[in-house]
Design an enzyme around this catalytic site. Structure first.
Site: not given
Ligand code: GLA
Length: 385
Positions: A28, A31, A122-125, A169
């Site tokens: 976490e 990246d 949870l990466s909705s975008s 993501d």
């Molecule tokens: C968000 C960002 C990712 C990553 C995480 C943390 O999801 O979009 O690129 O940096 O936070 O790990």
């Protein structure tokens, strides 16, 4: 959702696409520091239903934002507008491809339906960004590779939306596969798919239901602090180009050189997290779920104490999960709210859920939500005319 209710909007039989969300297992906030990360694509995600328009307009509607209604934009003016809210993620993709010279000959009606909680880490975008890349690639035969779609989507997030995110993501959503986790090296942009089948256990997602938008969080601030930390280490003679690749004992050795203790703590997280990822991938390959889960909990402590991106609600959920018998638990995603994940035995799922919901609600005043994270394939065309 019943598609028939949207006939007035789609005016024809739509083509259907699906794009997963993602859960990061471990790795976490590294990246964007050249580290390695270990996410899965999940079967909660975003559906798109698309019909062709004969003009140069895009009409967008989301079942999650019925109150906003139809957002309309022209292919000739795709500039970011705050009031367009969620639709900016779609417009950003159109604008990016347009500017890169890809031919988008006509407009579209775009209906989105999300099974992902929105703005919950949870990466909705990213799910929408990679979804729209996949839609336009398919409809207009743009010949984009999965990697291009991931990288272009990240560009949209960084330069159009204004969140300086890493690649995790978008990459997980473009490359994920059912029953596999994606071990991604962000410095070489290569990955390995690692079997991820937990048999008697599940990955339980618990959502704090505390709302946050990354564009308003301290996400960009953390990135700047990490840049500062690396600068200090370079001035001290350290050679590694990426913060996540600086060994922990080197960081300890130069502890006194940091003019801000926070920079030292950020560096310590980056380096220790990179080691935990490697150990966690190994543990999983050896079927050592207990060892894997212990590393997850250690990551939470590092995110809480060193990277300082957790919050009371996330800490409480991790604490309650461990008390309820989870093998390991941690916040997932950027933090500041959003979700935790917990490794939970199938036999205790129901008691786990009800106890966590009750105890959290007693302390925080509202309930969290629980979902099971099943792995899923990457964004793709599902069917239709
Ligand atoms: C968000 C960002 C990712 C990553 C995480 C943390 O999801 O979009 O690129 O940096 O936070 O790990």
């Amino acid at each position: 959702m019943n598609l028939k209710d949207y006939k007035w909007f789609l005016k024809g039989t739509p083509k259907e696409f699906f794009s997963p969300g993602r859960v990061n297992l471990i790795g976490e906030h590294i990246d964007y520091l050249g580290g390695e990360v270990f996410p899965i694509a999940i079967d909660l995600g975003t559906f798109a239903y698309i019909t062709k328009r004969d003009d140069k307009e895009i009409h967008m509607l989301s079942t999650a934002f019925e109150d906003i209604g139809v957002v309309t934009s022209s292919l000739n003016d795709l500039s970011f507008k705050k009031e367009d809210n969620w639709a900016n993620f779609i417009k950003g993709v159109f604008q990016y491809l347009w500017q890169q010279g890809y031919n988008i000959p006509h407009g579209l009606n775009i209906l989105l339906h999300s099974t992902l909680p929105i703005g919950a880490g949870l990466s909705s975008s990213a799910s929408i960004e990679v979804l729209m890349m996949t839609v336009l690639n398919h409809l207009f035969d743009l010949q984009l590779t999965q990697k291009q779609m991931a990288l272009f989507s990240k560009d949209v997030e960084n330069n159009y939306i204004g969140v300086n995110s890493g690649i995790m993501d978008q990459y997980a959503i473009a490359f994920g596969q059912k029953d596999y986790a994606v071990h991604l090296n962000t410095s070489t942009l290569t990955h390995e798919l690692v079997p991820f089948i937990l048999k008697d256990y599940v990955v339980m997602i618990v959502n704090t239901n505390k709302k946050r938008a990354l564009s308003e969080s301290k996400y960009n601030e953390r990135r700047t602090e990490c840049d500062e930390a690396l600068k200090t280490l370079h001035q001290a003679g350290v050679k590694e180009q990426d913060l996540a690749r600086v060994p922990l004992d080197t960081i300890e050795q130069y502890k006194d050189q940091f003019n801000d203790i926070n920079h030292y703590k950020r560096a310590r997280h980056a380096s220790s997290e990179q080691s935990r990822v490697l150990e966690a991938v190994d543990a999983l390959k050896q079927n050592d779920l207990s060892g894997f889960s212990t590393l997850l909990t250690a990551t939470h402590m590092s995110l809480k104490n060193d990277f300082e991106v957790s919050c009371d609600e996330l800490d409480l959920l991790v604490d309650l999960s461990l008390k309820e018998g989870a093998l390991g638990a941690r916040m997932t995603g950027a933090g500041f709210g959003g979700c935790i994940i917990a490794i939970v035995h199938q036999n205790i799922i129901e008691s786990f859920k009800s106890n966590i919901i009750d105890r959290y609600a007693n302390i925080i005043g509202y309930e969290p939500s629980c979902y099971i994270a099943n792995t899923s394939d990457h964004a793709k065309y599902v069917g239709g005319n």
